[in-house]
Design a protein around this motif. Structure first.
Motif, PDB file in Angstrom:
ATOM      1  N   GLU A   1       0.814  -1.215   0.000  1.00 52.24           N
ATOM      2  CA  GLU A   1       0.000   0.000   0.000  1.00 52.24           C
ATOM      3  C   GLU A   1       0.851   1.271   0.000  1.00 52.24           C
ATOM      4  O   GLU A   1       0.313   2.364  -0.183  1.00 52.24           O
ATOM      5  CB  GLU A   1      -0.944  -0.002   1.203  1.00 52.24           C
ATOM      6  CG  GLU A   1      -1.998  -1.085   1.118  1.00 52.24           C
ATOM      7  CD  GLU A   1      -2.921  -1.112   2.322  1.00 52.24           C
ATOM      8  OE1 GLU A   1      -2.795  -0.239   3.217  1.00 52.24           O
ATOM      9  OE2 GLU A   1      -3.770  -2.018   2.367  1.00 52.24           O
ATOM     10  N   TRP A   2       2.165   1.161   0.197  1.00 59.10           N
ATOM     11  CA  TRP A   2       3.014   2.351   0.217  1.00 59.10           C
ATOM     12  C   TRP A   2       2.919   3.172  -1.067  1.00 59.10           C
ATOM     13  O   TRP A   2       2.808   4.397  -0.991  1.00 59.10           O
ATOM     14  CB  TRP A   2       4.458   1.997   0.540  1.00 59.10           C
ATOM     15  CG  TRP A   2       4.694   1.657   1.990  1.00 59.10           C
ATOM     16  CD1 TRP A   2       3.928   2.038   3.064  1.00 59.10           C
ATOM     17  CD2 TRP A   2       5.750   0.873   2.524  1.00 59.10           C
ATOM     18  NE1 TRP A   2       4.456   1.544   4.230  1.00 59.10           N
ATOM     19  CE2 TRP A   2       5.578   0.827   3.937  1.00 59.10           C
ATOM     20  CE3 TRP A   2       6.829   0.196   1.971  1.00 59.10           C
ATOM     21  CZ2 TRP A   2       6.451   0.147   4.777  1.00 59.10           C
ATOM     22  CZ3 TRP A   2       7.703  -0.471   2.809  1.00 59.10           C
ATOM     23  CH2 TRP A   2       7.516  -0.504   4.198  1.00 59.10           C
ATOM     24  N   PRO A   3       2.924   2.559  -2.257  1.00 60.10           N
ATOM     25  CA  PRO A   3       2.763   3.387  -3.467  1.00 60.10           C
ATOM     26  C   PRO A   3       1.428   4.143  -3.493  1.00 60.10           C
ATOM     27  O   PRO A   3       1.369   5.293  -3.940  1.00 60.10           O
ATOM     28  CB  PRO A   3       2.853   2.373  -4.614  1.00 60.10           C
ATOM     29  CG  PRO A   3       3.680   1.263  -4.056  1.00 60.10           C
ATOM     30  CD  PRO A   3       3.254   1.170  -2.608  1.00 60.10           C
ATOM     31  N   GLN A   4       0.383   3.529  -2.981  1.00 59.21           N
ATOM     32  CA  GLN A   4      -0.917   4.201  -2.920  1.00 59.21           C
ATOM     33  C   GLN A   4      -0.867   5.366  -1.943  1.00 59.21           C
ATOM     34  O   GLN A   4      -1.409   6.446  -2.210  1.00 59.21           O
ATOM     35  CB  GLN A   4      -2.007   3.219  -2.514  1.00 59.21           C
ATOM     36  CG  GLN A   4      -3.372   3.862  -2.392  1.00 59.21           C
ATOM     37  CD  GLN A   4      -4.427   2.881  -1.899  1.00 59.21           C
ATOM     38  OE1 GLN A   4      -4.256   1.676  -1.939  1.00 59.21           O
ATOM     39  NE2 GLN A   4      -5.528   3.420  -1.413  1.00 59.21           N
ATOM     40  N   HIS A   5      -0.208   5.180  -0.798  1.00 62.06           N
ATOM     41  CA  HIS A   5      -0.055   6.274   0.168  1.00 62.06           C
ATOM     42  C   HIS A   5       0.705   7.438  -0.472  1.00 62.06           C
ATOM     43  O   HIS A   5       0.366   8.607  -0.248  1.00 62.06           O
ATOM     44  CB  HIS A   5       0.660   5.811   1.432  1.00 62.06           C
ATOM     45  CG  HIS A   5      -0.080   4.785   2.224  1.00 62.06           C
ATOM     46  ND1 HIS A   5      -1.424   4.857   2.492  1.00 62.06           N
ATOM     47  CD2 HIS A   5       0.356   3.643   2.813  1.00 62.06           C
ATOM     48  CE1 HIS A   5      -1.795   3.806   3.209  1.00 62.06           C
ATOM     49  NE2 HIS A   5      -0.732   3.058   3.409  1.00 62.06           N
ATOM     50  N   PHE A   6       1.715   7.105  -1.261  1.00 65.72           N
ATOM     51  CA  PHE A   6       2.468   8.133  -1.992  1.00 65.72           C
ATOM     52  C   PHE A   6       1.535   8.899  -2.932  1.00 65.72           C
ATOM     53  O   PHE A   6       1.521  10.132  -2.935  1.00 65.72           O
ATOM     54  CB  PHE A   6       3.616   7.478  -2.779  1.00 65.72           C
ATOM     55  CG  PHE A   6       4.168   8.347  -3.864  1.00 65.72           C
ATOM     56  CD1 PHE A   6       4.987   9.425  -3.577  1.00 65.72           C
ATOM     57  CD2 PHE A   6       3.857   8.083  -5.192  1.00 65.72           C
ATOM     58  CE1 PHE A   6       5.483  10.241  -4.590  1.00 65.72           C
ATOM     59  CE2 PHE A   6       4.354   8.886  -6.212  1.00 65.72           C
ATOM     60  CZ  PHE A   6       5.169   9.970  -5.905  1.00 65.72           C
ATOM     61  N   GLU A   7       0.754   8.180  -3.722  1.00 64.55           N
ATOM     62  CA  GLU A   7      -0.153   8.826  -4.685  1.00 64.55           C
ATOM     63  C   GLU A   7      -1.165   9.732  -3.980  1.00 64.55           C
ATOM     64  O   GLU A   7      -1.422  10.850  -4.430  1.00 64.55           O
ATOM     65  CB  GLU A   7      -0.901   7.773  -5.514  1.00 64.55           C
ATOM     66  CG  GLU A   7      -0.032   7.014  -6.489  1.00 64.55           C
ATOM     67  CD  GLU A   7       0.495   7.871  -7.629  1.00 64.55           C
ATOM     68  OE1 GLU A   7      -0.134   8.891  -7.974  1.00 64.55           O
ATOM     69  OE2 GLU A   7       1.553   7.508  -8.176  1.00 64.55           O
TER      70      GLU A   7
END
Length: 191
Positions: free
Chosen positions: A31-37
């Motif tokens: 989920e880290w890439p989603q948190h970034f987005e």
């Protein structure tokens, strides 16, 4: 595709930056890439035309890498605005400026968010070494999983030794990071 969402406009009380805030490395969270987005949308709305690029950097940007659960974001701008302008625009998102001893504010601004910290925002100017070095490091480790594994092992050893001494943890990674950037530059020269 860029989707802009409304950010909360309320000011938060000034928090204190704790350089020795304890930490642990966590398993890679998909989920880290989603948190970034999600954070990018908020930053884009807050900063508008200041934003040229927003890049996911640091260990949370490398698939499979154990990391501190802090999303590192690189904000690339054409040229620095006054620091006070970034402070004003980012404070509503909960970001605080920190005059980090490892970063010269003439070419790198460092903001942090959360208690404990959840986000680091690194501001650099377009087409500078500060802009490119983070991308070189990230991209090289993504392309070379064996080097990513070496980095993860170094990080874990340092985290075990310096759980409440972040500056020592960070300093311990420096030589490896510099060597990876050198390999990445060499690889670019061979293309």
């Amino acid at each position: 595709m860029v989707i802009v969402r409304r950010a909360g406009k309320g000011k938060q009380a000034m928090a204190k930056f704790d350089p020795n805030e304890s930490f642990e490395l966590e398993r890679y969270n998909p989920e880290w890439p989603q948190h970034f987005e999600e954070e990018c949308h908020l930053i884009e709305e807050a900063l508008g035309d200041h934003v040229l690029e927003l890049n996911h950097i640091g260990s949370t940007s490398i698939p499979g890498m154990r990391a501190k659960p802090i999303i590192d974001i690189q904000l690339v701008v054409e040229a620095f605005a006054p620091i006070e302008e970034y402070e004003r625009l980012l404070s509503g998102l909960g970001y605080h400026l920190h005059a980090h001893k490892d970063f010269d504010q003439r070419d790198h601004l460092f903001f942090w968010k959360g208690e404990p910290r959840t986000h680091h925002l690194h501001v650099s100017e377009y087409a500078t070494w500060e802009h490119y070095r983070y991308l070189l490091f990230r991209d090289y480790l993504c392309k070379h999983p064996e080097m990513a594994q070496q980095y993860q092992a170094i990080k874990q050893e340092l985290a075990d030794a310096f759980k409440a001494k972040r500056p020592a943890y960070t300093k311990g990674k420096t030589a490896f990071i510099e060597s990876v950037v050198a390999y990445a530059l060499e690889e670019l020269g061979d293309e």
